[in-house]
Design an enzyme around this catalytic site. Structure first.
Site, short mmCIF file in Angstrom:
data_model
loop_
_atom_site.label_atom_id
_atom_site.label_comp_id
_atom_site.label_asym_id
_atom_site.label_seq_id
_atom_site.Cartn_x
_atom_site.Cartn_y
_atom_site.Cartn_z
N VAL A 44 5.59 12.71 12.63
CA VAL A 44 4.51 12.53 13.59
C VAL A 44 4.22 13.92 14.41
CG1 VAL A 44 3.43 11.19 15.76
CG2 VAL A 44 4.80 10.15 13.89
N CYS A 45 5.26 14.55 14.77
CA CYS A 45 5.22 15.74 15.66
C CYS A 45 4.33 16.91 14.75
CB CYS A 45 6.54 16.40 16.12
SG CYS A 45 7.38 15.24 17.13
N THR A 46 4.91 16.96 13.33
CA THR A 46 4.13 17.88 12.57
C THR A 46 2.71 17.66 12.55
OG1 THR A 46 6.27 17.82 11.20
CG2 THR A 46 4.26 18.71 10.15
N LEU A 49 1.14 18.76 16.08
CA LEU A 49 1.15 20.32 16.27
C LEU A 49 -0.13 20.99 15.32
CD1 LEU A 49 3.85 19.75 17.84
CD2 LEU A 49 4.13 22.17 17.84
#
Ligand code: BEZ
Length: 211
Positions: A44-46, A49
């Site tokens: 999810v973080c990928t 960002l």
């Protein structure tokens, strides 16, 4: 004590993928977005960002600098940026803070122990040029943020800062805005030459003034 809307955003010095920064110096006279993610090399973080990188031009148009943060070390951030660029088809051009000692996470209350004892949750702050906190949102690790909404709020905040208006529910850039109740009808008509539509004495619309 945790931060609240209208509080002064705490300044800090940090190690980032763009070198050492002083937060206030980094922001200069413009707007800022500071947001945390739980961990590098996570799905999810990928995507988050990546979305932020895709919006870099939109943020720049709005005189807004973006800064990401997690408690991961610098070399990990640097390696992960290659993955973000590759998988999200972007070039990450904003700094990511390596907050290993949790200075930023603690100043901004980004660690919520009942969610994770060690990692930051998905906190996001919009900071005005006077360094006051204008928006705070917190998402769980499992839900990626909506960056269209972040830009929408930024547009709303900048309209409020520059004109005596607010924005209605679900407002989108280009739609009518709400005239401040502090203005009389006469003052509103003078200030907004495109016209004022009076639905109720407290509910008055005008076309978006900066369009
Ligand atoms: C993610 O980015 O996918 C993620 C990160 C930490 C916990 C759960 C999900």
């Amino acid at each position: 004590m945790s931060l609240r809307l209208g509080d002064k955003a705490p300044n800090f010095k940090a190690t980032t993928t763009a070198g050492e920064i002083d937060f206030y110096e980094f922001l200069g006279d413009g707007w800022g977005i500071l947001f945390s993610h739980p961990a590098d090399y996570t799905p999810v973080c990928t995507t988050e960002l990546g979305r932020t990188a895709a919006f870099q031009e939109e943020f720049a148009k709005r005189n807004t600098k973006v800064l990401a943060v997690s408690v991961d070390p610098l070399d990990k951030h640097k390696g992960w940026i290659n993955d973000i660029n590759e998988t999200q088809n972007v070039t990450v051009g904003f700094p990511i803070i390596a907050d290993e000692d949790r200075t930023v996470a603690e100043l901004y209350d980004m660690i919520h122990p009942n969610a994770s004892a060690t990692a930051t949750v998905r906190s996001l702050f919009i900071i005005a040029p006077d360094k006051t906190v204008k928006l705070m949102i917190t998402y769980p690790a499992s839900t990626g943020r909506n960056f269209v909404e972040v830009v929408r709020v930024l547009d709303s905040l900048q309209l409020t800062a520059n004109y005596s208006v607010s924005t209605p529910a679900d407002w989108k850039d280009g739609e009518d805005v709400i005239v401040s109740t502090a203005l009389s009808n006469e003052a509103a008509k003078e200030k907004f030459p495109k016209g004022v539509r009076i639905v109720k004495p407290y509910l008055r619309y005008t076309p978006q003034p900066n369009k």
